[in-house]
Design an enzyme around this catalytic site. Structure first.
Site, short mmCIF file in Angstrom:
data_model
loop_
_atom_site.label_atom_id
_atom_site.label_comp_id
_atom_site.label_asym_id
_atom_site.label_seq_id
_atom_site.Cartn_x
_atom_site.Cartn_y
_atom_site.Cartn_z
N ASP A 1 22.22 57.52 76.46
CA ASP A 1 21.46 58.30 77.43
C ASP A 1 19.99 57.90 77.43
OD1 ASP A 1 21.34 59.48 74.79
OD2 ASP A 1 20.36 61.23 75.68
N GLU B 1 21.31 62.14 73.10
CA GLU B 1 20.35 62.05 72.00
C GLU B 1 18.97 62.54 72.41
OE1 GLU B 1 17.26 60.24 69.39
OE2 GLU B 1 17.56 59.95 71.55
#
Length: 356
Positions: free
Chosen positions: A74, A128
């Site tokens: 991400d 994350e």
């Protein structure tokens, strides 16, 4: 349906750009996870499993040691920095540094290195860049801890091609000063909570942080006010003021040690001290033979990681871990996020030299 060509998978620079051009802001990783999964399943030497938007690909060669290469897929929100672009030896775009260039190294090696000298687990995970409870690696550490089991792990977060060992812990606390509300024209009838909080700020101003050396790696602690809130109106003496502090602590302290230290710093003040969030650090773990082999292959002296990273999740289950990746952490999350192309190539070569 997205897919990577054989030529793209063989070139970590082209693969970095292909990954960057798949938008994957935290919570929207389905498309990139699907594409990475297809690439992993195209390699017959890998055993691939998926849990949500977390991928685990493993070699099963019966080697003496197992190592992990891990990275999150991400990014932070787009800031007019997609699609990627290349200017000379620099690639620009959201995620180039944090951390799709690192993901590209792992995916490139996973597909093109069928017989590494250690068995390898390749982990790709989601979320994350947002709150810890959504972090895919954190979830898997609780529900599929066998996926993280290894003798050594490398998190491919950006380190500008340096080796950063372990990481510092982080903790946040709320310091609440209370008083008595009153009209500011008759302030002697009240007690100003903002003034009371000033004593805590004085302690922070005079605070002397430690510098700790562990396995030759330096960690510099810091205790800082990061937010302050107080006040009701322009004519009222406030009865509450809250100071939020952040403590970055060396990995020789446990979370309990860090909590106790913060309370000690503010002992004796008329404050309520409330720990609101904390995460442990990770010791360097440089004594593990696989880590020594890796450092020899990289050929650089390790340094301590000042920030917190997911290496702490490996350390919490007894797996020593390092940070190593081509991205520059100083431009992570920036509008002009970028990565230097020579660092992608040298990173891929170093990891291949270590594993092959």
């Amino acid at each position: 349906m997205d897919s990577f060509s054989t030529e793209t998978l063989a070139d970590p620079v082209a693969l970095t750009r292909a990954l960057v051009d798949i938008e994957s802001v935290s919570g929207d990783e389905q498309r990139i996870t699907d594409t990475v999964e297809r690439a992993l399943r195209s390699a017959p030497h890998l055993s691939v499993q998926r849990d949500g938007n977390v991928l685990c690909a493993r070699t099963e060669l019966g080697r003496e040691r197992r190592v992990v290469l891990a990275g999150h897929l991400d990014t932070v929100p787009i800031a007019d920095n997609l699609p990627s672009r290349v200017d000379g030896d620099v690639m620009h775009g959201c995620g180039t540094s944090d951390m799709k260039s690192g993901d590209a190294l792992a995916l490139h090696l996973a597909v093109t290195l069928p017989a590494p000298r250690h068995d390898v687990t390749y982990l790709f995970y989601d979320c994350e860049e947002v709150e810890a409870e959504r972090n895919g690696l954190s979830r898997i550490s609780r529900t599929r801890p066998d996926w993280l089991a290894a003798d050594f792990a490398i998190l491919l977060e950006g380190t500008y091609g340096e080796v950063e060992a372990g990481c510092q812990g982080t903790m946040r606390a709320r310091l609440t000063a209370t008083g008595v509300r009153a009209h500011s024209a008759r302030s002697w009838l009240g007690s100003n909570a903002i003034h009371a909080a000033g004593e805590a700020l004085d302690r922070l101003r005079g605070y002397q942080p430690r510098t700790v050396v562990i396995d030759g790696c330096e960690y510099r602690e810091g205790l800082n006010a990061v937010r302050i809130a107080g006040g009701i109106a322009g004519n009222i003496v406030p009865d509450e003021c809250v100071v939020e502090v952040n403590f970055r602590f060396a990995p020789d302290r446990t979370e309990a040690d860090a909590h106790a230290h913060v309370r000690e710093v503010f002992a004796g003040l008329p404050l309520k001290v409330e720990i609101t969030d904390s995460a442990p650090g990770a010791l360097p773990g440089l004594s593990e033979p696989a880590a020594a082999d890796f450092l020899a292959a990289i050929g650089t002296r390790p340094r301590g990681k000042f920030g917190w990273t997911d290496v702490a999740r490996f350390a919490s289950i007894g797996v020593p871990a390092l940070n190593y990746g081509p991205g520059d952490p100083n431009v992570a999350h920036a509008r002009d996020e970028r990565v230097e192309i020579p660092l992608i190539r040298s990173g891929a070569e170093a990891l291949r030299r270590w594993l092959a």
